[in-house]
Design a protein around this motif. Structure first.
Motif, short mmCIF file in Angstrom:
data_model
loop_
_atom_site.label_atom_id
_atom_site.label_comp_id
_atom_site.label_asym_id
_atom_site.label_seq_id
_atom_site.Cartn_x
_atom_site.Cartn_y
_atom_site.Cartn_z
N GLU A 1 -0.98 2.80 4.30
CA GLU A 1 -1.38 2.72 2.57
C GLU A 1 0.14 3.45 1.88
O GLU A 1 0.52 2.83 0.88
N SER A 2 0.36 4.77 2.29
CA SER A 2 1.31 5.49 1.63
C SER A 2 2.66 4.92 1.51
O SER A 2 3.52 4.94 0.68
N ALA A 3 2.91 4.31 2.70
CA ALA A 3 4.37 3.40 3.01
C ALA A 3 4.36 2.39 2.21
O ALA A 3 5.45 2.04 1.67
N LYS A 4 3.35 1.98 2.13
CA LYS A 4 3.33 0.42 1.06
C LYS A 4 3.45 0.79 -0.34
O LYS A 4 4.32 0.31 -1.17
N ALA A 5 2.57 1.98 -0.84
CA ALA A 5 2.65 2.40 -2.24
C ALA A 5 4.29 2.93 -2.55
O ALA A 5 4.90 2.53 -3.49
N LEU A 6 5.05 3.54 -1.51
CA LEU A 6 6.30 3.72 -1.78
C LEU A 6 7.34 2.74 -1.80
O LEU A 6 8.31 2.68 -2.60
N ALA A 7 7.26 1.68 -1.12
CA ALA A 7 7.94 0.54 -1.03
C ALA A 7 7.71 -0.21 -2.19
O ALA A 7 8.71 -0.67 -2.60
N VAL A 8 6.56 -0.22 -2.77
CA VAL A 8 6.26 -0.99 -4.12
C VAL A 8 6.91 -0.17 -5.29
O VAL A 8 7.63 -0.90 -6.17
N ARG A 9 6.91 1.16 -5.19
CA ARG A 9 7.38 1.99 -6.18
C ARG A 9 8.90 1.99 -6.16
O ARG A 9 9.77 2.17 -7.34
#
Length: 212
Positions: free
Chosen positions: A144-152
């Motif tokens: 979840e955190s990795a996806k959020a970083l990738a989106v930001r």
């Protein structure tokens, strides 16, 4: 090859040893300065100040080491060059998500890389992935955190813990800055079976041979 006295800073001695193993010239100083942006900034600032005070200033500083990679953008074992270093977790939480420090109006979260220095490294390492390298105080450990970083940060290629701190020290001293990383593991859930430390250290040694 980078002209002039070069300072290469790493987080830990194992990274410094990998860099030294690839160097062919004595004009490069390689020093571990500690883990995390605060230790990296303080250690780098001290080294730059001592060199300037001795009348032997460095021509440039490179933050080097291993990193986690966004594996859809760079493979494990690959080499990364930052086009900027971003303090990815410097800001505030909100009900609507993370707010970076610059959006809060309290400073900058993006530290640019010196364009001529980056151009020199790109010519020497044409296969390297180029993009933002994120600096974090806590390594990403969930999907979840990795996806959020990738989106930001849609053009980020890796995350590490020192680059932004080194960049701040370099900017304060007026010294050109760059960041060089090799990827040891995917960003996301901590899966030690997927880590490739030896490959990342070998890649770091190979990349270091282009510095001098």
């Amino acid at each position: 090859m980078i002209a002039g006295r070069l300072l290469v800073v790493t987080a830990v001695e194992a990274e410094a040893a990998a860099v030294r193993a690839g160097l062919r010239e004595p004009t490069v100083t390689v020093t571990p300065v500690g883990v995390g942006p605060a230790a990296a900034a303080a250690g780098t600032a001290r080294l730059l100040a001592l060199a300037e005070g001795a009348g032997q200033p460095y021509a440039a500083v490179v933050c080097a080491g291993i990193a986690g990679g966004f594996t859809d953008r760079v493979e494990v074992g690959g080499t990364v060059l930052a086009d900027r270093s971003i303090a990815a977790d410097l800001g505030a939480e909100s009900p609507d998500g993370f707010i970076p420090l610059d959006e809060l109006g309290f400073g900058e979260t993006v530290a640019p890389v010196h364009p001529p220095l980056l151009a020199t490294l790109r010519r020497a390492l044409p296969a390297a992935a180029v993009g933002a390298v994120l600096t974090v105080g806590t390594v990403t450990g969930s999907a979840e955190s990795a996806k959020a970083l990738a989106v930001r940060h849609p053009d980020a290629v890796a995350e590490a813990m020192e680059g932004y701190g080194v960049a701040c020290a370099a900017a304060g001293a007026g010294v050109p800055f760059a960041e060089l990383r090799t990827v040891s593991n995917p960003i996301g859930p901590r899966d030690r079976a997927a880590w490739r430390m030896r490959e990342a250290f070998d890649a770091l040694t190979a990349a270091a041979a282009t510095l001098a």
